[in-house]
Write a protein that holds these residues in place. Structure first.
Motif, PDB file in Angstrom:
ATOM      1  N   ILE A  61       0.861  -1.178   0.000  1.00 20.25           N
ATOM      2  CA  ILE A  61       0.000   0.000   0.000  1.00 20.25           C
ATOM      3  C   ILE A  61       0.899   1.231   0.000  1.00 20.25           C
ATOM      4  O   ILE A  61       1.783   1.369   0.838  1.00 20.25           O
ATOM      5  CB  ILE A  61      -0.931  -0.012   1.217  1.00 20.25           C
ATOM      6  N   ASP A  62       0.676   2.107  -0.974  1.00 18.32           N
ATOM      7  CA  ASP A  62       1.453   3.345  -1.081  1.00 18.32           C
ATOM      8  C   ASP A  62       0.703   4.433  -0.333  1.00 18.32           C
ATOM      9  O   ASP A  62      -0.379   4.847  -0.761  1.00 18.32           O
ATOM     10  CB  ASP A  62       1.629   3.720  -2.552  1.00 18.32           C
ATOM     11  N   ALA A  81       3.935   5.469   6.305  1.00 15.83           N
ATOM     12  CA  ALA A  81       3.131   6.684   6.474  1.00 15.83           C
ATOM     13  C   ALA A  81       3.514   7.723   5.428  1.00 15.83           C
ATOM     14  O   ALA A  81       4.595   7.683   4.849  1.00 15.83           O
ATOM     15  CB  ALA A  81       3.342   7.256   7.871  1.00 15.83           C
ATOM     16  N   ALA A  82       2.608   8.654   5.217  1.00 10.05           N
ATOM     17  CA  ALA A  82       2.834   9.754   4.284  1.00 10.05           C
ATOM     18  C   ALA A  82       3.247  10.994   5.062  1.00 10.05           C
ATOM     19  O   ALA A  82       2.719  11.255   6.139  1.00 10.05           O
ATOM     20  CB  ALA A  82       1.564  10.041   3.491  1.00 10.05           C
ATOM     21  N   ALA A  83       4.204  11.723   4.528  1.00  7.22           N
ATOM     22  CA  ALA A  83       4.622  12.997   5.120  1.00  7.22           C
ATOM     23  C   ALA A  83       4.562  14.043   4.018  1.00  7.22           C
ATOM     24  O   ALA A  83       5.219  13.918   2.991  1.00  7.22           O
ATOM     25  CB  ALA A  83       6.030  12.888   5.681  1.00  7.22           C
ATOM     26  N   CYS A  84       3.743  15.067   4.230  1.00 11.51           N
ATOM     27  CA  CYS A  84       3.571  16.115   3.225  1.00 11.51           C
ATOM     28  C   CYS A  84       4.498  17.288   3.528  1.00 11.51           C
ATOM     29  O   CYS A  84       4.745  17.603   4.690  1.00 11.51           O
ATOM     30  CB  CYS A  84       2.124  16.590   3.210  1.00 11.51           C
TER      31      CYS A  84
END
Length: 183
Positions: A61-62, A81-84
């Motif tokens: 999972i991206d 996890a995503a980091a913006c």
């Protein structure tokens, strides 16, 4: 006997032929009850099927697809996890929206001007020699230094010294006419 039922005026086992395949019958209060065997599921009175367990998910999972980031922000994967993060020269909440420092002059303090999406001092290199710059409402104004005159955008110079006033002699030339003496 609780495990039997009255069938055709005789006490008999009510289970034979009642349950479907892969089901087990038990009698409770003279009534047959069918239950799927362990590892099976379905309708125990007609047919039970082997439970199939789905294989473990192997797809990755991206967390950045779809991106959780706002406009003008990029998503960086940090583990699972995503980091913006705002793109260069942009500010704000990267999960909502990032914007440049300025788009119009009104986005800057009144003593700065918006150039290339940055609030900058508009004065450097603008005024001529012996002049200074002031900014009013985002616009630079060049002014000659005190005691100087000229075009402040080109050069200012000291004014020429004032000419000494020449006192005119009212009797030169003689206003009385020829052959007369002045008073």
């Amino acid at each position: 006997a609780n495990h039997l039922a009255c069938m055709n005026n005789k006490c008999r086992d009510p289970c034979p032929g009642v349950c479907g395949a892969h089901a087990t019958c038990s009698v409770s209060n003279h009534y047959p009850n069918c239950v799927c065997d362990p590892g099976y599921t379905g309708d125990p009175f007609s047919v039970c099927y082997r439970k199939t367990t789905p294989p473990p998910r192997t797809e990755t999972i991206d967390p950045c697809n779809p991106t959780p980031c706002g406009s003008n922000a990029v998503c960086n994967r940090r583990g699972d996890a995503a980091a913006c993060q705002c793109i260069p020269d942009h500010f704000g909440d990267p999960y909502v929206a990032c914007r440049p420092e300025c788009v119009i002059n009104a986005d800057c303090p009144s003593n700065k001007q918006c150039r290339n999406q940055h609030c900058v001092d508009p004065c450097p290199g603008l005024c001529g020699s012996n002049a200074y710059c002031q900014v009013a409402n985002h616009l630079p104004i060049c002014v000659c230094n005190q005691g100087y005159i000229g075009d402040p955008f080109v050069a200012c110079r000291k004014p020429p010294p004032p000419l000494e006033p020449i006192e005119a002699d009212p009797c030169e030339p003689n206003p009385c006419g020829p052959n007369s003496n002045p008073p």
